[in-house]
Design an enzyme around this catalytic site. Structure first.
Site, PDB file in Angstrom:
ATOM      1  N   GLU A 154     -21.677  -4.734  -3.143  1.00  0.00           N
ATOM      2  CA  GLU A 154     -21.661  -4.983  -1.625  1.00  0.00           C
ATOM      3  C   GLU A 154     -22.781  -4.371  -0.741  1.00  0.00           C
ATOM      4  O   GLU A 154     -23.627  -2.620  -1.140  1.00  0.00           O
ATOM      5  CB  GLU A 154     -20.633  -3.244  -1.078  1.00  0.00           C
ATOM      6  CG  GLU A 154     -20.017  -3.699   0.438  1.00  0.00           C
ATOM      7  CD  GLU A 154     -19.346  -2.553   0.868  1.00  0.00           C
ATOM      8  OE1 GLU A 154     -17.872  -3.117   0.759  1.00  0.00           O
ATOM      9  OE2 GLU A 154     -19.613  -1.119   0.720  1.00  0.00           O
ATOM     10  N   TYR A 170     -22.932  -8.055   7.785  1.00  0.00           N
ATOM     11  CA  TYR A 170     -22.566  -7.689   5.863  1.00  0.00           C
ATOM     12  C   TYR A 170     -21.662  -9.119   5.235  1.00  0.00           C
ATOM     13  O   TYR A 170     -21.639  -9.486   5.335  1.00  0.00           O
ATOM     14  CB  TYR A 170     -20.221  -6.965   6.478  1.00  0.00           C
ATOM     15  CG  TYR A 170     -19.373  -6.847   4.673  1.00  0.00           C
ATOM     16  CD1 TYR A 170     -20.120  -5.507   4.390  1.00  0.00           C
ATOM     17  CD2 TYR A 170     -19.935  -7.889   4.607  1.00  0.00           C
ATOM     18  CE1 TYR A 170     -18.785  -5.046   3.435  1.00  0.00           C
ATOM     19  CE2 TYR A 170     -18.510  -7.950   3.470  1.00  0.00           C
ATOM     20  CZ  TYR A 170     -18.381  -6.390   2.773  1.00  0.00           C
ATOM     21  OH  TYR A 170     -17.697  -6.319   1.310  1.00  0.00           O
TER      22      TYR A 170
END
Length: 402
Positions: free
Chosen positions: A213, A125
């Site tokens: 993101e 991530y």
């Protein structure tokens, strides 16, 4: 000592434009951030040709909506042949996709992205956002890629790496290496992720993003580093610098009431309550929502008409408020400065008559021409309730709807 506690801290007044995954990846390509090969389609008949163009044995068919969790709702499917890609595209295009982020109403899927399949060795991530506490850009990374970052933060916060970036020097190679080592990368993947992080930060700053993101950021079996999924929000206040990006806005993905409000330059955010709020000033709006909550009520919206509002803007504000069928009462909380109280009162009276508003309206006004404003309301023949201060006004509207 005066302490102000906002019950609505999760609400971010900063406005931003959301864009689709395929659009986010178009931006990333400009900054040499590696993304999978893909083809956007809007009909089932295009799917097989798109799968052949992508050229891998396995392709991924991905619904394009402004929400995460698409796979959980059936919006992401693997296809092992062009025919299977066509079948999945036919099922996804036109479906109402419900995910944890869409709410029960879901979102209508109009386009899908046909993207190359790959063998994934590791999922990571990575996110970049503005840290309000330090007034610096914050890079977050985690080995728990593919999961909701909120879930990781709640259950295993130690798995999240946080690094603030000095705006003067930006992301230098040493900082990118620090993040890469913390992610336990090595070899070719370690070397590839360093320019990935540097270029990602470059895209974030130059495109005026409020959030960028990548989840997951993948390491493939042949040590490629790719942004498998991308979510980008762009600061509305900076859109004048990005004329080309303005075309990315998809009004079908936005709340219709918020879209309508933006046409009249009204700052409106829909909430889940039943008391409509009309104020002038963001700070006063937050305080108004707090005092309603403390009085036992639930605000239905954030609506800031601004200091330069006139009678027409007030009427449009009322129209926006009553378009929400959940609204059972309206609390007008205005400090009369540039917007004089008499102008407000005339606008309120005219709008109430024109729109035939029957629900309770509580008006609390302070400032320029306040007495004249009160007289206009009193002489209107309409049953307005006057709030003697914010607390009194909030209590009256809560009582009125009950």
């Amino acid at each position: 000592m005066i302490i102000i506690l906002s019950l609505f801290l999760p609400i971010n007044y900063e406005k931003f434009m959301k864009i689709h995954e395929y659009q986010a990846k178009e931006i990333l390509r400009k900054y040499n951030v590696p993304v999978p090969n893909g083809v956007l389609i809007s009909s089932k008949s295009e799917a097989a040709k798109a799968a052949k163009k992508v050229g891998t044995k396995v392709v991924v068919v991905k619904a394009q909506i402004h929400a995460g969790g698409r796979g959980k709702g059936g919006g992401v499917k693997l296809a092992k042949s062009p025919a299977e890609a066509e079948q999945h595209a036919g099922n996804i295009i036109g479906m109402t996709l419900v995910t944890p982020q869409t709410g029960a109403e879901g979102r209508l899927v109009k386009k899908v992205l046909i993207e190359e399949g790959m063998t994934i060795a590791k999922e990571l991530y990575m996110g970049i956002l503005v840290d309000r506490e330090t007034s610096q850009v914050l890079i977050m990374a985690s080995e728990a890629g593919g999961m909701e970052i909120e879930e990781v933060a709640a259950k295993t916060p130690e798995k999240i790496i946080k690094v603030t970036v000095d705006p003067i020097i930006g992301v230098q190679p040493y900082l990118a290496r620090k993040i890469a080592f913390a992610l336990n990368l090595e070899g070719a993947a370690l070397k590839a992720v360093i320019p990935f992080i540097i270029n990602l930060y470059d895209a974030f700053v130059k495109e005026d993003c409020s959030m960028l993101e990548i989840n997951p950021l993948v390491i493939t079996s042949d040590d490629r580093v790719l942004a498998l999924d991308a979510k980008v929000d762009i600061d509305d206040n900076a859109m004048y610098r990005h004329k080309d990006t303005q075309s990315y806005r998809d009004l079908d993905e936005e709340d219709p009431t918020e879209v309508e409000a933006s046409k009249f330059h009204l700052n409106y955010i829909k909430l889940d309550g039943n008391i409509g709020c009309m104020v002038n000033g963001a700070g006063l709006a937050m305080s108004t929502m707090d005092i309603i909550k403390l009085s036992g009520g639930e605000p239905a919206n954030f609506l800031d008409v601004g200091g330069g509002a006139d009678e027409e803007m007030i009427e449009n504000g009322f129209r926006i408020l009553i378009s929400d069928k959940a609204v059972k009462g309206i609390f007008i909380n205005i400090f009369g400065g540039i917007l004089r109280c008499d102008v407000l009162a005339r606008g309120v009276v005219a709008a109430t008559k024109k729109l035939h508003i029957k629900i309770p309206i509580v008006v609390r006004m302070e400032g320029t021409n306040m007495e004249e404003g009160h007289k206009i309301l009193k002489d209107s023949g309409l049953n307005f309730l006057i709030g003697n201060g914010m607390k009194d006004g909030a209590q009256k509207v809560v009582k009125a709807i009950k």
